[in-house]
Scaffold this motif. Structure first.
Motif, PDB file in Angstrom:
ATOM      1  N   ASN A 232       0.854  -1.184   0.000  1.00 48.99           N
ATOM      2  CA  ASN A 232       0.000   0.000   0.000  1.00 48.99           C
ATOM      3  C   ASN A 232       0.895   1.240   0.000  1.00 48.99           C
ATOM      4  OD1 ASN A 232      -1.542  -2.109   2.057  1.00 48.99           O
ATOM      5  ND2 ASN A 232      -2.916  -1.162   0.580  1.00 48.99           N
ATOM      6  N   PRO A 233       0.592   2.260  -0.811  1.00 45.21           N
ATOM      7  CA  PRO A 233       1.439   3.451  -0.899  1.00 45.21           C
ATOM      8  C   PRO A 233       1.247   4.418   0.264  1.00 45.21           C
ATOM      9  CG  PRO A 233      -0.396   3.646  -2.423  1.00 45.21           C
ATOM     10  CD  PRO A 233      -0.492   2.275  -1.821  1.00 45.21           C
ATOM     11  N   VAL A 234       1.601   3.966   1.457  1.00 46.93           N
ATOM     12  CA  VAL A 234       1.550   4.782   2.670  1.00 46.93           C
ATOM     13  C   VAL A 234       2.719   5.775   2.638  1.00 46.93           C
ATOM     14  CG1 VAL A 234       1.694   4.737   5.198  1.00 46.93           C
ATOM     15  CG2 VAL A 234       0.435   2.953   3.971  1.00 46.93           C
ATOM     16  N   SER A 235       2.480   6.995   3.086  1.00 47.91           N
ATOM     17  CA  SER A 235       3.510   8.033   3.092  1.00 47.91           C
ATOM     18  C   SER A 235       3.982   8.338   4.506  1.00 47.91           C
ATOM     19  CB  SER A 235       2.972   9.316   2.445  1.00 47.91           C
ATOM     20  OG  SER A 235       2.641   9.099   1.082  1.00 47.91           O
ATOM     21  N   TYR A 236       5.232   8.795   4.601  1.00 46.13           N
ATOM     22  CA  TYR A 236       5.841   9.154   5.880  1.00 46.13           C
ATOM     23  C   TYR A 236       6.550  10.501   5.760  1.00 46.13           C
ATOM     24  CZ  TYR A 236       5.207   4.280   7.365  1.00 46.13           C
ATOM     25  OH  TYR A 236       4.676   3.060   7.706  1.00 46.13           O
ATOM     26  N   ARG A 237       6.683  11.181   6.906  1.00 47.35           N
ATOM     27  CA  ARG A 237       7.441  12.427   6.965  1.00 47.35           C
ATOM     28  C   ARG A 237       7.862  12.696   8.412  1.00 47.35           C
ATOM     29  NH1 ARG A 237       2.723  17.184   6.433  1.00 47.35           N
ATOM     30  NH2 ARG A 237       1.904  16.888   8.556  1.00 47.35           N
ATOM     31  N   ASN A 238       8.735  13.693   8.593  1.00 47.97           N
ATOM     32  CA  ASN A 238       9.099  14.218   9.905  1.00 47.97           C
ATOM     33  C   ASN A 238       9.411  13.109  10.915  1.00 47.97           C
ATOM     34  OD1 ASN A 238       9.624  16.131  11.872  1.00 47.97           O
ATOM     35  ND2 ASN A 238       7.485  16.433  12.419  1.00 47.97           N
ATOM     36  N   ILE A 239      10.481  12.398  10.664  1.00 46.49           N
ATOM     37  CA  ILE A 239      10.871  11.266  11.510  1.00 46.49           C
ATOM     38  C   ILE A 239      12.138  11.633  12.280  1.00 46.49           C
ATOM     39  CG2 ILE A 239      11.407   8.815  11.604  1.00 46.49           C
ATOM     40  CD1 ILE A 239      10.111   8.532   8.843  1.00 46.49           C
TER      41      ILE A 239
END
Length: 244
Positions: A232-239
């Protein structure tokens, strides 16, 4: 002049002794070590002593979990997104006890449901999963929904944002300890805040988070943060992460 009885003398002597023995405030003051001064800029922003695992520009802190090659997920507009079929990615660095902040977003997948809708996962030390899933009006088994410790602990509430909106996880993790012979001395513990709400409150991790079968502990040292490719094209940021 009033004479003191033996009892009176004893009382006065006892009071004098007690006055001398009474603790002073400074006897319970601890001045060392002095906590290091850091800058805490606000909710979601990285403190000054944090390690940035993703700053919006590249995946230099990440590699393929399969073979250690360059991570193949897409980076665009300050976020990165799962490219289905490219495999899990993990940090180059390894960690023990830590505080982790991570933000994720489910794609809009109206024709999918249950575990097939916005599925990914965040694995502590590459072994113990906090589930990422579109749990907004999407029923699945409770110990597999968003913010569950997968198949071990149901979240206290469902705080999932709707698809297209960002979710935040703030995770406090204490790694397991093992004896020299490899046996478990102390299990791992985890606290999770989902969008600022406590959903896991210092719960015990029973071992690896398995899809089939019982959890188990196998002795290990520090380990990476692993993000799951579940097609699934789940997105992430600010880690970011702070070692403790």
């Amino acid at each position: 002049m009033k004479k003191l009885t033996l009892l009176g003398v004893a009382v006065l002597f006892s009071a004098a002794v007690n006055a001398q023995d009474k603790p002073k405030p400074e006897e319970t003051e601890v001045w060392e070590p002095e906590p290091k001064v850091i800058t805490a800029p606000g909710m979601g922003k990285a403190p000054s002593d944090a390690i940035l695992l993703f700053d919006g520009s590249n995946l230099n802190e990440w590699v393929s979990a399969k073979d250690g090659s360059a991570a193949k997920w897409e980076v665009k507009d300050g976020i990165f997104t799962v490219v289905p079929g490219t495999g899990d990615i993990q940090t180059k660095r390894t960690f023990g006890d830590f505080q982790l902040h991570i933000e994720w977003r489910s794609p809009d997948e109206p024709n999918r449901k249950g575990q097939d809708k916005g599925n990914s996962g965040i694995f502590m030390q590459g072994r113990y999963e906090v589930q990422v899933l579109n749990s907004y009006e999407n029923r699945t088994y409770s110990n597999g929904q968003a913010a569950s410790i997968y198949k071990q602990h149901i979240p206290l509430v469902n705080a999932t944002s709707k698809p297209g909106d960002w979710n935040t996880y703030d995770i406090i993790y204490t790694a397991p300890r093992f004896r020299k012979n490899g046996s478990l001395e102390r299990p791992a513990y985890i606290t999770v805040l989902h969008n600022g709400v406590v959903v896991q409150n210092h719960v015990e991790i029973h071992g690896t988070t398995e899809y089939i079968g019982a959890p188990k502990y196998i002795a290990h040292g520090k380990g990476p943060i692993l993000l799951q490719d579940h097609s699934n094209p789940v997105s992430y940021r600010n880690i970011w992460i702070r070692e403790m």
